[in-house]
Enzyme design. Structure first.
Site, PDB file in Angstrom:
ATOM      1  N   GLY A  91      51.800  32.730  42.649  1.00 29.80           N
ATOM      2  CA  GLY A  91      52.472  33.068  43.903  1.00 29.80           C
ATOM      3  C   GLY A  91      52.147  34.474  44.368  1.00 29.80           C
ATOM      4  O   GLY A  91      53.012  35.187  44.882  1.00 29.80           O
ATOM      5  N   GLY A 132      54.902  38.936  48.943  1.00 31.39           N
ATOM      6  CA  GLY A 132      56.077  39.429  48.233  1.00 31.39           C
ATOM      7  C   GLY A 132      55.771  40.172  46.949  1.00 31.39           C
ATOM      8  O   GLY A 132      54.797  40.920  46.839  1.00 31.39           O
ATOM      9  N   ILE A 133      56.622  39.954  45.960  1.00 30.33           N
ATOM     10  CA  ILE A 133      56.523  40.663  44.693  1.00 30.33           C
ATOM     11  C   ILE A 133      55.203  40.357  43.994  1.00 30.33           C
ATOM     12  O   ILE A 133      54.560  41.252  43.426  1.00 30.33           O
ATOM     13  CB  ILE A 133      57.725  40.294  43.801  1.00 30.33           C
ATOM     14  CG1 ILE A 133      58.991  40.927  44.366  1.00 30.33           C
ATOM     15  CG2 ILE A 133      57.504  40.732  42.350  1.00 30.33           C
ATOM     16  CD1 ILE A 133      60.255  40.407  43.732  1.00 30.33           C
ATOM     17  N   TYR A 187      69.194  26.548  42.403  1.00 28.14           N
ATOM     18  CA  TYR A 187      68.353  27.733  42.234  1.00 28.14           C
ATOM     19  C   TYR A 187      68.836  28.557  41.043  1.00 28.14           C
ATOM     20  O   TYR A 187      68.033  28.961  40.183  1.00 28.14           O
ATOM     21  CB  TYR A 187      68.369  28.579  43.499  1.00 28.14           C
ATOM     22  CG  TYR A 187      67.575  29.859  43.377  1.00 28.14           C
ATOM     23  CD1 TYR A 187      66.179  29.832  43.332  1.00 28.14           C
ATOM     24  CD2 TYR A 187      68.217  31.088  43.292  1.00 28.14           C
ATOM     25  CE1 TYR A 187      65.444  31.001  43.216  1.00 28.14           C
ATOM     26  CE2 TYR A 187      67.492  32.264  43.172  1.00 28.14           C
ATOM     27  CZ  TYR A 187      66.104  32.220  43.140  1.00 28.14           C
ATOM     28  OH  TYR A 187      65.387  33.384  43.010  1.00 28.14           O
TER      29      TYR A 187
END
Length: 298
Positions: free
Chosen positions: A28, A32-33, A197
């Site tokens: 991913g 983002g991170i 989640y």
């Protein structure tokens, strides 16, 4: 094992040594991170593979990293963690290259889709992606992670980070509200977006701790550690179905989170620290301000 608290203190990316000769995979990593971590690692000389579901977005991220870091060694590979076939294909490709893998950063994730969705293999999407996809990926890549203990690149300059390969599992502060529902693990009877989640992120921590225990028992030199970024202002809060998710997370977690979101760059610091710092040990949980604790072992 006794729980501990050990502050990261004033550690910044300026404390990262040369990472020449090191291979890192970040899942991913197109935003983002994951993107921030990949960019910093590449800037310090690591060979970084951006493992992304959307190759076009991965290529755009790689181009952005190269613009920021002229000599960055970045590659893009397709990895859909919601497909075990894709996970196996990706791992087979990595293993066929015969390279040692110094760090696997299990960063990608799905957060709170409003309706229950399933992976290609029929698992609830969040549990299947956040937990099972990364579980399978880590298991399949273990031969590559074991190689750095047997091979030394000779390129890392002082001060050297630990030569032990690492599995870094990105969890979430949402795990504090998580509960593993063994009677409905796939949320087939009842689905809660944030409940599922939180369950997946609690399961990620359990995965990190049990992996550490088993690695120790096997005499492996590979470290398994977990991190959480706090609540970072990443694409989870900015795109698609997740545009209103910041409010959802705040309502669900209440006083557990701070009043201000971290930037994605700040949110990446625990991941970078876990990937690099000599003081990290197996089963640590690295947060923005501290190493929160070391898991208790039986």
């Amino acid at each position: 094992m006794v729980a501990r608290t050990a502050a990261i203190g004033e550690w910044t990316t300026a404390d990262i040594p040369s990472l020449d000769g090191r291979h890192v995979i970040v899942t991913g990593a197109n935003s983002g991170i994951g993107y921030q971590a990949a960019m910093v690692l590449a800037a310090h000389g690591a060979q970084v593979t951006l493992a992304c579901r959307d190759v076009a977005k991965g290529n755009a991220a790689a181009d952005a990293i190269r613009r920021n870091c002229a000599n960055a060694a970045v590659a893009v590979a397709r990895l859909d963690l919601a497909s075990l076939a894709s996970v196996r294909s990706f791992a087979d490709t990595v293993l066929s290259q015969g390279q040692p893998l110094h760090c696997l950063i299990n960063n990608a994730g799905v957060m709170a889709p409003p309706k229950r969705l399933e992976t290609e293999d029929g698992f609830e999407l969040q549990f299947g992606t956040n937990v099972l996809g990364h579980f399978a990926l880590t298991a399949l890549l273990m031969p590559a992670l074991e190689r750095p203990a047997r091979e030394t690149s000779g390129h890392v300059t002082a001060p050297q980070p630990s030569n032990r390969a690492r599995v870094v599992i990105v969890a979430s502060i949402a795990h504090k509200r998580g509960r593993i529902d063994f009677d409905d693990l796939q949320s087939e009877k009842a689905y809660s977006a944030m409940g599922s989640y939180a369950q997946s992120k609690l399961a990620d921590l359990m995965f990190a701790f049990e992996l550490d225990r088993r690695l120790r028992a096997a005499g492996s030199k590979v470290l398994s550690v977990a991190v959480h970024p706090g609540v970072a202002s990443t694409n989870l809060f900015r795109t698609g179905d997740y545009s209103g998710m910041e409010k959802v997370v705040r309502d669900a977690l209440g006083p557990v989170i701070g009043a201000v979101l971290n930037t994605d760059a700040a949110g990446a610091l625990p991941t970078l620290y876990a990937s690099i710092a000599d003081t990290v040990v197996g089963a640590d949980i690295m947060g923005r301000k501290a190493c929160l604790k070391r898991a208790a072992s039986g």
